[in-house]
Each structure stands twice: as structure tokens, then as C-alpha cells.
Design an enzyme around this catalytic site. Structure first.
Site, PDB file in Angstrom:
ATOM      1  N   GLU A 127      -2.681  -9.148   0.699  1.00 27.14           N
ATOM      2  CA  GLU A 127      -3.027  -8.402   1.915  1.00 27.14           C
ATOM      3  C   GLU A 127      -4.326  -7.618   1.734  1.00 27.14           C
ATOM      4  OE1 GLU A 127       1.265  -7.648   4.011  1.00 27.14           O
ATOM      5  OE2 GLU A 127       0.885  -6.601   2.124  1.00 27.14           O
ATOM      6  N   GLU A 147       7.348 -11.163  -0.499  1.00 25.43           N
ATOM      7  CA  GLU A 147       8.254 -10.098  -0.058  1.00 25.43           C
ATOM      8  C   GLU A 147       9.612 -10.612   0.412  1.00 25.43           C
ATOM      9  OE1 GLU A 147       4.218  -8.063   0.391  1.00 25.43           O
ATOM     10  OE2 GLU A 147       5.028 -10.087   0.466  1.00 25.43           O
TER      11      GLU A 147
END
Length: 273
Positions: A127, A147
Site C-alpha cells: 500500500e 491481510e
């Protein structure tokens, strides 16, 4: 097993980079800022203090008129493993109120920033790359948003930025399986601008930064903003909305210098005004 030395443990803990010490900076020449994540004991994962430190560095980068391009990098082993999960257990999140995740994800700088990736760029590490404008990576690097495999959600932009950078179904595969892919695959998909040999990502990013410096700094900043907003604008509105960013460039001294330099067949000397 021998008992640990309490004073030695305290000393080691105190020596671990935290806050300002976890984000190092250096100038490369006059116009490039190198930003290095430096938390090796946590694989360059972010806690709140580290996010605040990166936000302060990004703020300083924005305010320095001499700096025209930044390069964000980690170590030769890891770019970043994302949120420090041990810190998160204690409700210490790697985010700031103003710039968001890791002090950059919600409000990246208006000037260009390049990610230079070695090793793993996982979870918040990927990210971070998505918050940058260009990505240079070692061929041996690995990227992904794992995640979901831990019953977490990539809320640092991974789930909504990644489908804008690579094909939808491939972004979906990464998001819902938690798999990681080699940087070579991401280069094939267009997320990585340039692949390098291992240990050469920073050098490759600095070469790309020099190409950015060759362009007019006002035009670079305006062009970045227009490209970023292109995802949000419908074309009928984009014609007028782009002029908010382009008009000051059209009225600048640098535009006149660019035209003269072209006519005189010489490199332009930019003033940033």
C-alpha cells in the site's frame, strides 16, 4: 538456557529505531530526497511514532522548493511489512490524523515520489507503493496484500487502489486469497515501472528520478495532480477541471524557458516559477 541480562535487554530495546530514528533522510544532489525506513527489528513495520515521523518528512519535502523528487526505500531485505501488529495489539496504529496510514497513504505529497523496493513489500508495504507515483523494484522482491489470510482487511488503499493499477480480477485474487506474487509479475501487469537486479532498486529509482528532474517542476506537479484526479473526473468535466492545475504552469517563467530551450536546442534551466 541462561537467564537474560535485564540491563542488556533494556539497552537493546532503547537502541531499536523508533519515531524520528525510524525514518532517515538524505539529499541526493540538490533536488532529490531519499527517505529510508529503518526499523529492522520490526521489518520496517509502522507504529504510530513511525507514521508521525514519515508525515513530518513528507511535510518538509513539500515545503522545500529545492526538492523536486523523493525516493522511498527500505533495506536490502525488506521494503516494509506494513502495520506493526504487536503495536496494534496495544492500539498503537501506524496512522496520522492528517495524512492517514503511515503518514502518507491518505494524502501523498503533491510532488512525485518513487518507491524503491527490495525484499518484501507486503500488506501496508504494497500500500506504500500504491501511495507512490512510480515503483522501481528488484527482480527478487515479493509483493502482496495478505491481510485476508489473517482475517484482516487491507484498509490502507490496497483494496480500492490496486484495481485501478492492475486488472480487476487479478486485484481481486490478491485481495481475497492473501497470496503474494513476485515483482516480475507486477511488472508484467504494469504496477512496477522498472525492474533491477537485486540490490540495485535504489540506484534504479535515482536514475528514474533524474528523468523526472529533466522536466519542468511546475509542470510535473500539475501533471501528477491531473493524472490522480483522472480516476474521479468524467471527461466532460475534466477539460475545465484540469485547468485549475495547468493554468499557473501556462503563465509561468518556466514555460517561457522551456520554449526558449527547445528553440535554442539546449537543456532548460528551471526556476520553479
Amino acid at each position: 538456557m541462561s537467564a537474560s541480562n535485564p540491563s542488556q535487554s533494556a539497552s537493546t530495546k532503547a537502541a531499536q529505531p523508533s519515531g524520528d530514528d525510524a525514518i532517515l533522510t538524505e539529499r541526493h544532489g540538490e533536488h532529490i530526497l531519499i527517505i529510508r525506513m529503518n526499523r529492522p527489528h520490526r521489518r520496517n513495520a509502522f507504529d504510530g511514532a513511525t507514521a508521525q515521523a514519515l508525515e513530518a518528512v513528507i511535510d518538509a519535502y513539500e515545503e522545500d522548493d529545492q526538492l523536486r523528487c523523493a525516493v522511498l526505500t527500505g533495506s536490502d531485505i525488506v521494503f516494509s511489512s506494513g502495520q506493526d501488529l504487536i503495536a496494534a495489539v496495544h492500539n498503537d496504529k501506524g496512522a496520522t490524523k492528517r495524512r492517514g496510514g503511515f503518514g502518507i497513504m491518505g494524502q501523498p505529497p503533491t510532488k512525485p515520489i518513487i518507491a524503491a523496493v527490495e525484499g518484501h513489500a507486503l500488506a501496508g508495504g504494497l500500500e506504500l507503493c500504491l501511495a507512490c507515483d512510480l515503483v522501481v523494484s528488484s527482480r527478487t522482491a515479493t509483493m502482496g496484500i495478505p491481510e485476508a489470510a489473517k482475517s484482516l482487511v487491507a484498509v490502507g488503499g490496497g483494496c480500492f487502489r490496486l484495481p485501478k493499477r492492475i486488472p480487476y480480477h487479478l486485484a481481486m485474487e490478491l485481495a481475497i486469497t492473501g497470496k503474494a506474487w513476485p515483482a516480475t509479475r507486477f511488472a508484467e501487469l504494469g504496477l512496477v515501472n522498472k525492474l533491477t537486479e537485486p540490490g540495485q532498486a535504489l540506484a534504479g529509482a535515482l536514475e528514474l528520478a533524474q528523468e523526472v528532474l529533466a522536466a519542468g517542476p511546475l509542470a510535473v506537479r500539475a501533471s501528477k495532480q491531473i493524472v490522480q484526479h483522472a480516476y474521479d473526473w468524467v471527461e466532460s468535466d475534466a477539460w475545465s477541471k484540469q485547468m485549475e492545475y495547468a493554468a499557473p504552469v501556462m503563465a509561468s517563467e518556466d514555460l517561457q524557458e522551456g520554449l526558449r530551450a527547445f528553440a535554442e536546442k539546449r537543456p532548460a534551466v528551471w526556476k520553479g516559477r
